[in-house]
Design an enzyme around this catalytic site. Structure first.
Site, PDB file in Angstrom:
ATOM      1  N   GLU A 103      80.281  41.229  32.280  1.00  0.00           N
ATOM      2  CA  GLU A 103      79.670  41.179  33.601  1.00  0.00           C
ATOM      3  C   GLU A 103      79.797  39.756  34.106  1.00  0.00           C
ATOM      4  O   GLU A 103      79.645  38.805  33.339  1.00  0.00           O
ATOM      5  CB  GLU A 103      78.176  41.563  33.579  1.00  0.00           C
ATOM      6  N   TYR A 115      89.023  35.918  34.960  1.00  0.00           N
ATOM      7  CA  TYR A 115      89.070  37.241  34.338  1.00  0.00           C
ATOM      8  C   TYR A 115      90.184  38.098  34.942  1.00  0.00           C
ATOM      9  O   TYR A 115      90.881  38.799  34.219  1.00  0.00           O
ATOM     10  CB  TYR A 115      87.717  37.933  34.452  1.00  0.00           C
TER      11      TYR A 115
END
Length: 152
Positions: A103, A115
């Protein structure tokens, strides 16, 4: 700078590194208990005697989860986050993970770009996931990376 695997004895340094990205930082005792779990692993980046970054992950069956990652603001932009992430992905895959979850705050553009560059894809949104104190709550973007099937 030196990137190395961390263990429960490194809990104080991991907590100090965690404080670079989170307030409050996870306390050393909590980190030590987590890292003592065989399903959990961590990496630490040190600049001399000072912790400059950390990543803490867990593997359950064939899924890995990045629990937290932090890099000293003074050391950002030097590839530490990418190195920590790659070390965690390599370790997770070697341990048999088929996918990795995490997350990230929706307003953390630098982390989201890191990411995405590693191949993570959006998997959902957790409303109000992060407590920002007086600033309220921030949503988290859940992200997923699937490793290619092994041919060995």
């Amino acid at each position: 700078m030196k990137l190395r695997p961390a263990e429960a004895a490194d809990a104080a340094a991991l907590s100090q590194a965690h404080a670079h990205g989170f307030d409050p930082a996870w306390p050393p005792a909590e980190i030590a208990a987590m890292v003592a779990d065989p399903a959990v692993f961590a990496f630490l980046v040190e600049e001399g005697p000072r912790p400059a970054g950390m990543i803490l992950c867990r593997i359950v069956v064939d899924e890995a989860e990045i629990l937290t990652v932090a890099v000293d603001p003074a050391a950002r932009g030097q590839g530490l986050g990418r190195a920590l992430l790659q070390a965690a992905l390599d370790r997770g895959r070697a341990a048999g993970a088929a996918s990795v979850f995490l997350e990230v705050a929706v307003d953390n553009a630098a982390a989201r770009a890191l990411y995405a560059a590693a191949g993570f894809q959006p998997a959902g949104v957790r409303k109000g996931y992060y407590d920002r104190g007086a600033a309220g709550r921030a949503d988290a973007l859940a992200m997923r990376l699937d490793f290619p099937a092994r041919s060995d």
